[in-house]
Design an enzyme around this catalytic site. Sequence first.
Site, PDB file in Angstrom:
ATOM      1  N   CYS A 273      -1.235  -4.352  -8.236  1.00  0.00           N
ATOM      2  CA  CYS A 273      -2.399  -3.407  -7.381  1.00  0.00           C
ATOM      3  C   CYS A 273      -3.251  -3.186  -8.971  1.00  0.00           C
ATOM      4  CB  CYS A 273      -2.240  -2.490  -7.377  1.00  0.00           C
ATOM      5  SG  CYS A 273      -0.344  -2.094  -6.643  1.00  0.00           S
ATOM      6  N   ARG A 302       9.751  -9.656  -9.326  1.00  0.00           N
ATOM      7  CA  ARG A 302      10.650  -8.314  -9.729  1.00  0.00           C
ATOM      8  C   ARG A 302      12.049  -8.729 -10.110  1.00  0.00           C
ATOM      9  NH1 ARG A 302       8.099  -5.617  -4.814  1.00  0.00           N
ATOM     10  NH2 ARG A 302       5.966  -5.723  -4.627  1.00  0.00           N
ATOM     11  N   GLN A 320       2.727 -12.082  -2.435  1.00  0.00           N
ATOM     12  CA  GLN A 320       2.770 -11.153  -1.780  1.00  0.00           C
ATOM     13  C   GLN A 320       1.028 -12.131  -1.443  1.00  0.00           C
ATOM     14  OE1 GLN A 320       3.118  -7.763  -4.228  1.00  0.00           O
ATOM     15  NE2 GLN A 320       4.218  -7.003  -2.601  1.00  0.00           N
ATOM     16  N   HIS A 324      -6.136  -4.695  -0.839  1.00  0.00           N
ATOM     17  CA  HIS A 324      -6.223  -3.773  -1.439  1.00  0.00           C
ATOM     18  C   HIS A 324      -8.032  -2.887  -0.764  1.00  0.00           C
ATOM     19  CE1 HIS A 324      -3.335  -4.798  -4.568  1.00  0.00           C
ATOM     20  NE2 HIS A 324      -3.140  -3.732  -4.049  1.00  0.00           N
ATOM     21  N   LYS A 404       2.496   5.778   4.980  1.00  0.00           N
ATOM     22  CA  LYS A 404       2.007   3.652   5.245  1.00  0.00           C
ATOM     23  C   LYS A 404       2.249   3.452   6.684  1.00  0.00           C
ATOM     24  CE  LYS A 404       6.850   3.037   3.498  1.00  0.00           C
ATOM     25  NZ  LYS A 404       7.725   2.636   2.722  1.00  0.00           N
TER      26      LYS A 404
END
Length: 579
Positions: A273, A302, A320, A324, A404
């Site tokens: 992001c 990660r 991923q 956005h 979400k």
Amino acid sequence: MSAYSLEELRHSASHVMAEAVQRLFPEAKFAIGPAIENGFYYDFDLPRPLTPEDLEEISRLMQESIKARHPFEREEVSRQEAEQIFGDQPYKLELIRDLPPEEPISIYRHGAFTDLCRGPHVANTGDLRWDAFALLNTAGAYWRGDEKRPMLQRIYGTIFPSKQELKAYLDQLEEIQRRDHRRLGRELDLFSLHEEAGPGLVYWHPKGGRIRTIIEDFWRMRHYEGGYEILYTPHIGRSWLWETSGHLDFYSEGMYAPMEIDEQKYYIKPMNCPFHIMIYNTDVRSYRELPLRWAELGTVYRYERSGVLHGLLRVRGFTQDDAHIICTPEQIEDEILEVLRFSLRLWRDMGFENVVAYLATRPEKAVGEPERWEQALVSLRKALETERVSYKIDEGGGAFYGPKIDLKIKDALGREWQMTTIQFDFNEPERFDMKYTGADGQEHRPYMVHRALLGSLERFFGVLIEHYGGAFPVWFAPVQVQLIPIADRHIAFADEVLARLKAAGLRVEVDDSGDRMNAKIRKAQLQKIPYMLVIGDREAETGSVSVRLRTNENLGAMSVDDFVARATGIVARRENYNL
RNA sequence: GCCCAAGUAGCUCAGUAGGUAGAGCACAUUCUUGGUAAGAAUGAGGUCAUGGGUUCGAAUCCCAUCUUGGGCUCCA
């Protein structure tokens, strides 16, 4: 047939198991033993680790108890009595202390075993079937799920009303093992992981790479159709970026340690992001440009704790299918609805029909104005209702930065996988001071929504492998057609067929090894290749191919053109199966 | 990270009174050219996860580390 619920059977079986453990280990301390989705468990504090032999012995003792037909007896006791009964059971005492004072305390006895328990149970241990239960495995589990408290030993088991149902369940467990993506990944030569090169990092082999390319190409096509633009951003960013985004404050444990270049710290990205926001902020934005839909197949790293890594399903480096959406408040409802539709359609195309949604609302600690949360929530709920997706509310389960929707996808074996997430973000637009100029000439803060549909390509691939058991739909199959010349003299014609099928866009290979035809068929069969074309004297003479399917069906001879028409049609329609 | 178990050939695994390693499949070579799920012979291939220790001697016993598996916790 039993008149009891599965829950009663299972909960009762867990008591019977606890009784057996008590007989085996008189000094055992007992924690809790509930019924769960597919069985039951009980947690014990034992003097030594359990062995597989212990499980056999416990099973045997359970059978004894069932055959002895002990009645289950319920009794209500005072708090004082309860504390006396469980005086040497510290975990039970803790449970008793935490019971609300107004609630009556009940205990259940059967045979020589007494447990603190709300019930209900079957009337008699003999109501359980001695041949319909199985102890499955042992595991460590924290007392009350708290990693600071003692680690107990848990035994998992299951019981069904009948032997047949138990067998069906055990068969299903076997099927799950057969479909395990780690096993199929090796057998089908799709991917590998290398401990010596770093755990949780995925290597895509040529055939896995084929499938990934197909997924990515399809994904890009759909995104362009859906009004997205596709971005590429760097893999690392200076600490400034992560300080600004806030990740260093609240997510640094999940990040790889920084590397230092020119006295500056650079971090490998755990998320995409901030990079997309950098692009947004390169210009003064007008409401006329919005909504912006920016997607990226963004590879992130990660630090996942070592114990949680699992094949492709939980890794440390993954890509991923991120995007956005940046829009005005007026646009938000339409955008959310469109994302949901887009996602459901993508899942259908991939062969997954069943989804369940979870709507997560504002947690106690949260950023962003309540009105924005409210509007966001309304738009999420409306989208789910418009699309008639059944959903559950996860009260307070949202991230601190926004509400979400998570979508869980059901696979062919009925298992649910959390894949898609659609999340509002009220944090980063503030931190990066994102704005746009409205029709009123004033500056406004846009809405920003993160969404990942497949989640990560690695994880999706793992689920895809298990969903299809490695027998991918023809349009996914890394090799769609295997040509099987019977003898060396047929290779020339096979090469001709190869060229024609390739020209038609099919992924095809010739097996020109010295193996016999039977062995070639077996190899192709084990590779789950949809079409096997046998080519011998008959075919070479007539210019035809003999078509065998991986379902073992033999379609007989057909002309090469007929086969091409058939196969390309199935690919174009993205049919899931190869018939 | 925590509990338990495991790590032997590319894969699946055998190898306990401690005496310098074995099978099947896969691979290579040769023979075989065979009509719908395994043709045959020969051969190559291993610092027994890594590092220490005990011992005349360790795949085997002990310790540590790494990794894997089953769970737990975690997954803003």
